[in-house]
Design a protein around this motif. Structure first.
Motif, PDB file in Angstrom:
ATOM      1  N   ASP A   1       7.882   0.847   0.853  1.00  0.00           N
ATOM      2  CA  ASP A   1       8.671   0.224   1.919  1.00  0.00           C
ATOM      3  C   ASP A   1       9.942  -0.338   1.270  1.00  0.00           C
ATOM      4  O   ASP A   1       9.863  -1.196   0.401  1.00  0.00           O
TER       5      ASP A   1
ATOM      6  N   ARG B   1       0.817  -1.208   0.000  1.00  0.00           N
ATOM      7  CA  ARG B   1       0.000   0.000   0.000  1.00  0.00           C
ATOM      8  C   ARG B   1       0.856   1.265   0.000  1.00  0.00           C
ATOM      9  O   ARG B   1       0.513   2.267  -0.627  1.00  0.00           O
ATOM     10  N   TYR B   2       1.959   1.226   0.739  1.00  0.00           N
ATOM     11  CA  TYR B   2       2.870   2.368   0.799  1.00  0.00           C
ATOM     12  C   TYR B   2       4.254   1.931   0.322  1.00  0.00           C
ATOM     13  O   TYR B   2       4.497   0.751   0.101  1.00  0.00           O
TER      14      TYR B   2
ATOM     15  N   ARG C   1      -3.532   5.123  -6.372  1.00  0.00           N
ATOM     16  CA  ARG C   1      -4.423   5.634  -5.320  1.00  0.00           C
ATOM     17  C   ARG C   1      -5.694   6.244  -5.927  1.00  0.00           C
ATOM     18  O   ARG C   1      -6.785   6.092  -5.369  1.00  0.00           O
TER      19      ARG C   1
ATOM     20  N   THR D   1       6.972   5.234  -5.771  1.00  0.00           N
ATOM     21  CA  THR D   1       6.079   5.882  -4.805  1.00  0.00           C
ATOM     22  C   THR D   1       5.289   4.876  -3.965  1.00  0.00           C
ATOM     23  O   THR D   1       4.828   5.204  -2.886  1.00  0.00           O
ATOM     24  N   ARG D   2       5.104   3.652  -4.488  1.00  0.00           N
ATOM     25  CA  ARG D   2       4.381   2.612  -3.754  1.00  0.00           C
ATOM     26  C   ARG D   2       5.064   1.268  -3.994  1.00  0.00           C
ATOM     27  O   ARG D   2       5.775   1.082  -4.972  1.00  0.00           O
TER      28      ARG D   2
ATOM     29  N   ARG E   1      13.309   6.546  -3.618  1.00  0.00           N
ATOM     30  CA  ARG E   1      12.050   7.315  -3.559  1.00  0.00           C
ATOM     31  C   ARG E   1      11.887   8.245  -4.757  1.00  0.00           C
ATOM     32  O   ARG E   1      10.765   8.660  -5.064  1.00  0.00           O
TER      33      ARG E   1
END
Length: 291
Positions: free
Chosen positions: A32, A29-30, A244, A57-58, A53
């Motif tokens: 990591d 979801r995010y 998203r 982004t995900r 990064r």
């Protein structure tokens, strides 16, 4: 559009430095990032994550760094005093237990014992090594995104084809919905005539009942919103990082299709609504793979 799943590799081989970076990504979801590298790069993990990064982004990313430094560099010897004392104490204990055995434990023996003495880099990761890492990581990320973009294009094609089916089903509901109240009126009128057996009944009451039913089963607003959502979905799919946005939009699709099914008192509309929910669920599953 990018998929969250992919693999990329980057290599640097110059000036005696051979460095390889591999990165694998899966759904999350995010963002990591897990970095697995030699200790020499431990102090630079945040800089490594910052470079990742810039491109991701995900998703969950596993990053592996390996290197061989063949340059001539100053080294120093590190003496592990605790390990040396452990070997020395063990030798004394064995001498006490076995006094008849010859004593050949010397300083040279101690120096050859495992982990007592080891070589370490004096300067750690220098500018040349960090530049090599930056270059190899950049290449790995570029190769990763090439693969993720190809996968993303396939996901987009699949979802857009399913969106065509969603549009077709919405069209069925649009065509059928205006006929539902009239069908209800006919059935209710026939039922009342059958029950009352020729007795006159209040036509106004019948019309009122039909009007109430028509209001409760009206899905015009839901159909309008679904039509708008379809247009938005197709537009968003032309962008790059849309996971998203699509996730939120699919929730709205579900909300409208659920409302249509709950309001429906018509078999054709119900069947179309259920088929609509099924297609939306398949799209939702694919959206979970999109960055």
């Amino acid at each position: 559009m990018f998929s969250m799943t992919g693999y990329g590799k980057g290599e640097y081989k110059q000036g005696g430095i051979e460095l390889t970076v591999e990165i694998k990504t899966v759904n999350n979801r995010y963002l990591d990032v897990s970095v697995k590298s030699p200790k020499i790069f431990n102090a630079y993990e945040e800089a490594i994550r910052a470079q990742v990064r810039e491109k991701l982004t995900r998703g969950h990313a596993d990053l592996f760094i390996n290197f061989v430094d063949k340059r001539e560099k100053a080294k120093e010897l590190y003496v592990d005093v605790a390990a040396a004392k452990g070997y020395y104490d063990a030798a004394l204990k064995l001498k006490t237990l076995f006094p008849l055995l010859a004593d050949d434990f010397t300083l040279t023996t101690l120096l050859k014992s495992p982990d007592v003495v080891r070589q370490e880099d004096v300067q750690g990761a220098d500018e040349a090594l960090l530049a090599a890492l930056h270059s190899a990581l950049g290449t790995a990320l570029e190769n990763l995104n090439v693969m993720r973009r190809k996968e993303g294009e396939k996901l987009a094609q699949d979802m857009l084809s399913r969106m065509d089916e969603v549009e077709r089903l919405v069209g069925i509901v649009k065509e059928r919905a205006p006929l539902v109240s009239e069908t209800y009126r006919s059935k209710l009128s026939e039922r009342m005539k059958e029950v009352l057996s020729g007795v006159d009944f209040d036509e106004t009451r019948l019309l009122t009942e039909v009007a109430v039913f028509a209001d409760k089963s009206n899905v015009d607003e839901e159909l309008t919103r679904l039509t708008s959502h379809i247009s938005q979905f197709r537009s968003i799919c032309k962008e790059e990082r849309v996971g998203r946005k699509l996730d939120f939009l699919v929730q709205e699709f579900n909300r409208e299709s659920n409302t249509i099914c709950s309001k429906s008192n018509d078999l054709a509309v119900t069947n179309a609504g259920l088929a609509l929910k099924n297609e939306i669920e398949k799209i939702r599953e694919q959206v979970q793979n999109v960055e």
